[in-house]
Design a protein around this motif. Structure first.
Motif, short mmCIF file in Angstrom:
data_model
loop_
_atom_site.label_atom_id
_atom_site.label_comp_id
_atom_site.label_asym_id
_atom_site.label_seq_id
_atom_site.Cartn_x
_atom_site.Cartn_y
_atom_site.Cartn_z
N THR A 1 2.92 39.19 -8.70
CA THR A 1 2.85 40.19 -9.76
C THR A 1 2.23 39.66 -11.05
O THR A 1 2.20 40.37 -12.06
N GLU A 2 1.74 38.43 -11.02
CA GLU A 2 1.06 37.84 -12.18
C GLU A 2 -0.44 37.80 -11.94
O GLU A 2 -0.90 37.53 -10.83
N LYS A 3 -1.19 38.04 -12.99
CA LYS A 3 -2.65 37.93 -12.91
C LYS A 3 -3.01 36.46 -12.73
O LYS A 3 -2.44 35.59 -13.37
N ASP B 1 9.92 33.07 -6.79
CA ASP B 1 8.63 32.46 -7.06
C ASP B 1 7.50 33.25 -6.40
O ASP B 1 6.45 33.49 -7.00
N THR B 2 7.72 33.67 -5.18
CA THR B 2 6.70 34.44 -4.46
C THR B 2 6.42 35.76 -5.17
O THR B 2 5.26 36.12 -5.42
N GLY C 1 7.38 30.30 -15.26
CA GLY C 1 8.73 29.75 -15.24
C GLY C 1 9.75 30.70 -15.84
O GLY C 1 10.86 30.85 -15.30
N ILE C 2 9.40 31.36 -16.92
CA ILE C 2 10.31 32.33 -17.54
C ILE C 2 10.58 33.48 -16.58
O ILE C 2 11.74 33.90 -16.40
N GLU C 3 9.53 33.97 -15.94
CA GLU C 3 9.70 35.08 -14.99
C GLU C 3 10.58 34.67 -13.81
O GLU C 3 11.51 35.39 -13.44
N VAL C 4 10.31 33.52 -13.22
CA VAL C 4 11.10 33.05 -12.08
C VAL C 4 12.55 32.80 -12.52
O VAL C 4 13.49 33.13 -11.79
N SER C 5 12.73 32.26 -13.70
CA SER C 5 14.07 32.01 -14.23
C SER C 5 14.87 33.31 -14.33
O SER C 5 16.02 33.38 -13.86
N ASN C 6 14.27 34.33 -14.92
CA ASN C 6 14.95 35.62 -15.05
C ASN C 6 15.27 36.24 -13.70
O ASN C 6 16.36 36.77 -13.48
N VAL D 1 17.82 27.71 -14.99
CA VAL D 1 17.18 26.46 -15.40
C VAL D 1 16.16 26.02 -14.35
O VAL D 1 15.02 25.69 -14.66
N ALA D 2 16.56 26.03 -13.07
CA ALA D 2 15.66 25.63 -11.99
C ALA D 2 14.42 26.52 -11.95
O ALA D 2 13.30 26.03 -11.75
N GLY D 3 14.60 27.80 -12.17
CA GLY D 3 13.47 28.72 -12.19
C GLY D 3 12.49 28.39 -13.30
O GLY D 3 11.27 28.46 -13.12
#
Length: 179
Positions: free
Chosen positions: A139-141, A133-134, A20-25, A46-48
């Motif tokens: 890029t996340e393990k 999100d994609t 969520g933090i990554e998508v938010s940024n 916020v939505a991210g």
């Protein structure tokens, strides 16, 4: 002693917070690159952060095995957008955030879910979250694979570019390359 179910829940929560933090940024940076007003950039951040909150309500349906999802589980995971909206609506989130969360798995070509919207039918916030999100997911393990590097993730997204609004995808790429 920590039970396996507690480990799974802890992993799910930690993973979803980090995601969520990554998508938010990424959503904030993309919105800025698109020249959106500051209040919309904030709403997208916020939505991210909360876009996948509905997944936390699905723990009881999941097997907990560290394998890719089996077919039976997919139908439950697809409910996370609806479940997330229900949770967020009760907590007073804005209509913009609710809409962005609900439709963030719609594909630009109409092949997504929950309603198979296409192109401009998909709310702007959802189109932005879809790209972010994609990329974050790639890029996340994950328990079943290592993280892909930035270049590989971009190539994979280009292979599936039909899923994305091209203007947003290009703005996203510009935003990523600025950081």
């Amino acid at each position: 002693m920590v039970k396996m179910s507690e480990k799974i829940i802890r992993y799910d929560l930690e993973t979803e917070i980090d995601h969520g933090i990554e998508v938010s940024n990424l959503a904030y940076a993309t919105a800025k690159e698109l020249g959106l007003a500051e209040n919309l950039c904030y709403e997208l951040a916020v939505a991210g952060m909360v876009h996948d909150i509905g997944k936390l309500r699905l723990s009881r349906y999941m097997s907990g095995e560290e394998n890719p999802l089996v077919i039976e589980e997919i139908k439950y995971v697809r409910r996370h957008t609806q479940l997330g909206c229900e949770v967020l609506k009760k907590r007073g989130y804005s209509p913009f955030v609710l809409e962005a969360v609900y439709y963030h798995h719609e594909n630009y070509d109409g092949s997504g879910y929950p309603e198979n919207l296409r192109g401009e039918e998909i709310p702007l916030g959802s189109r932005i979250l879809r790209v972010c999100d994609t990329y974050a997911a790639l890029t996340e393990k994950r328990p079943y694979r290592d993280a892909f590097g930035q270049e590989t993730a971009f190539r994979m997204m280009i292979d599936e570019v039909k899923n994305f609004d091209m203007q947003i995808f290009l703005a996203f790429q510009r935003a990523i390359h600025k950081s």
